[in-house]
Design an enzyme around this catalytic site. Sequence first.
Site, short mmCIF file in Angstrom:
data_model
loop_
_atom_site.label_atom_id
_atom_site.label_comp_id
_atom_site.label_asym_id
_atom_site.label_seq_id
_atom_site.Cartn_x
_atom_site.Cartn_y
_atom_site.Cartn_z
N ASN A 291 36.83 8.89 34.44
CA ASN A 291 36.59 9.44 33.11
C ASN A 291 35.27 8.94 32.55
OD1 ASN A 291 39.10 10.58 33.41
ND2 ASN A 291 40.16 9.02 32.19
N ASP B 229 34.88 9.06 29.23
CA ASP B 229 35.13 8.58 27.86
C ASP B 229 35.22 7.06 27.87
OD1 ASP B 229 38.45 9.71 28.45
OD2 ASP B 229 37.93 7.60 28.16
N HIS C 211 32.02 8.10 37.39
CA HIS C 211 31.30 9.35 37.11
C HIS C 211 30.45 9.27 35.85
CE1 HIS C 211 34.49 11.56 39.72
NE2 HIS C 211 33.57 10.94 40.45
N GLY D 12 46.87 9.99 36.33
CA GLY D 12 46.18 11.08 35.65
C GLY D 12 45.02 11.67 36.41
N THR D 13 45.13 11.71 37.75
CA THR D 13 44.06 12.37 38.52
C THR D 13 44.67 13.26 39.59
OG1 THR D 13 42.15 12.07 39.97
CG2 THR D 13 43.80 10.31 40.00
N SER D 14 44.05 14.44 39.75
CA SER D 14 44.56 15.39 40.76
C SER D 14 44.04 15.05 42.14
CB SER D 14 44.12 16.81 40.37
OG SER D 14 42.69 16.89 40.40
N1 APR Z 1 49.52 12.03 31.75
C1 APR Z 1 49.22 11.79 33.05
N2 APR Z 1 48.67 12.72 33.88
C2 APR Z 1 48.45 13.93 33.35
C3 APR Z 1 48.74 14.27 32.01
C4 APR Z 1 49.31 13.25 31.20
N3 APR Z 1 49.61 13.46 29.90
N4 APR Z 1 48.39 15.57 31.80
C5 APR Z 1 47.89 16.01 32.98
N5 APR Z 1 47.94 15.05 33.90
C6 APR Z 1 47.48 15.09 35.30
C7 APR Z 1 47.49 16.45 35.96
O1 APR Z 1 48.76 16.72 36.55
C8 APR Z 1 46.41 16.28 37.03
O2 APR Z 1 46.95 15.76 38.23
O3 APR Z 1 46.13 14.67 35.30
C9 APR Z 1 45.46 15.24 36.42
C10 APR Z 1 44.15 15.82 35.94
O4 APR Z 1 43.45 16.29 37.07
P1 APR Z 1 41.97 16.86 36.86
O5 APR Z 1 41.94 17.75 35.69
O6 APR Z 1 41.52 17.38 38.20
O7 APR Z 1 41.10 15.59 36.46
P2 APR Z 1 40.49 14.48 37.43
O8 APR Z 1 41.37 14.26 38.62
O9 APR Z 1 40.18 13.29 36.60
O10 APR Z 1 39.10 15.15 37.92
C11 APR Z 1 38.28 14.35 38.75
O11 APR Z 1 36.57 16.05 38.63
O12 APR Z 1 35.46 17.53 37.30
C12 APR Z 1 35.36 16.31 37.93
O13 APR Z 1 34.00 14.52 37.32
C13 APR Z 1 35.14 15.22 36.93
O14 APR Z 1 36.02 12.98 36.95
C14 APR Z 1 36.37 14.36 37.08
C15 APR Z 1 36.83 14.67 38.48
#
Ligand code: APR
Length: 230
Positions: A88, A90, A105, A173-175
């Site tokens: 993140n 933030d 990032h 919280g990451t996909s």
């Molecule tokens: N609590 C926990 N997890 C959650 C919640 C919640 N309230 N709401 C959603 N999620 C999960 C979703 O199920 C998903 O698996 O958070 C994840 C968000 O995934 P992404 O939107 O792909 O975000 P992220 O994995 O951080 O993306 C990685 O991609 O775009 C680039 O640089 C950007 O750092 C980012 C990177």
Amino acid sequence: MKKKLVVFSGAGMSAESGIGTFRDAGGLWEQYNIEDVATPEAWKKNPDLVTDFYNQRRKQVIEAVPNSAHLLIASLEKYFVVHVVTQNIDDLHERAGSSSVLHLHGNIRLAKSSGPNQEDRYYPIEGWELTANDKCPDGFPLRPHVVWFGEQVPALNDAAKIIQEADILVVVGTSLQVYPAAGLVHLAPGNCKCYVIDPNSDEFEVPSNFIKIKANASEGMRELIQRITD
Ligand code: APR
């Protein structure tokens, strides 16, 4: 000797603070094209559009407050040596009180020069707005300190070292769609207790030794703390 607990967080960590994720329904990459706002080519083509995109996100970050998951992670420093490795941009982990936060990032509260040979020089952004008139001491326009798609991830080796020494790894919280960051989950040592907290964790590909907690970040952190303190 306190055990080392590492949190590897993504956008879902800040969802309960009102900051949208990228790939959930309605997420940021459904609203914007990555090619228009989050690549070095986008910056060259239309720096004002890119600057405005991050100004809007910075405004949202400043208005957001850390949620209980951020606060619970900070509170674990009483019992563990806690390192946060976050994707993140933030600053909610820091504002919740976490003392060791590594941004893979970048950090939206900082700017860096768009000129050559300016590594490791960052400039705090006062307030939410960076403008085209903001220049570095060498006269180049300032850009957001964000690792765009196609750019190197300078903090990757430091992050790898941290995860390789973890006694407990909590992925929250990451996909796990974006590399090289996502590959870090494979670096936990054999004796590390690994957890993944995510409401969609049953749709997840993680190494088989990960314990899945199907919950949002706040609820999942409460359950995790219950498990590791039992
Ligand atoms: N609590 C926990 N997890 C959650 C919640 C919640 N309230 N709401 C959603 N999620 C999960 C979703 O199920 C998903 O698996 O958070 C994840 C968000 O995934 P992404 O939107 O792909 O975000 P992220 O994995 O951080 O993306 C990685 O991609 O775009 C680039 O640089 C950007 O750092 C980012 C990177």
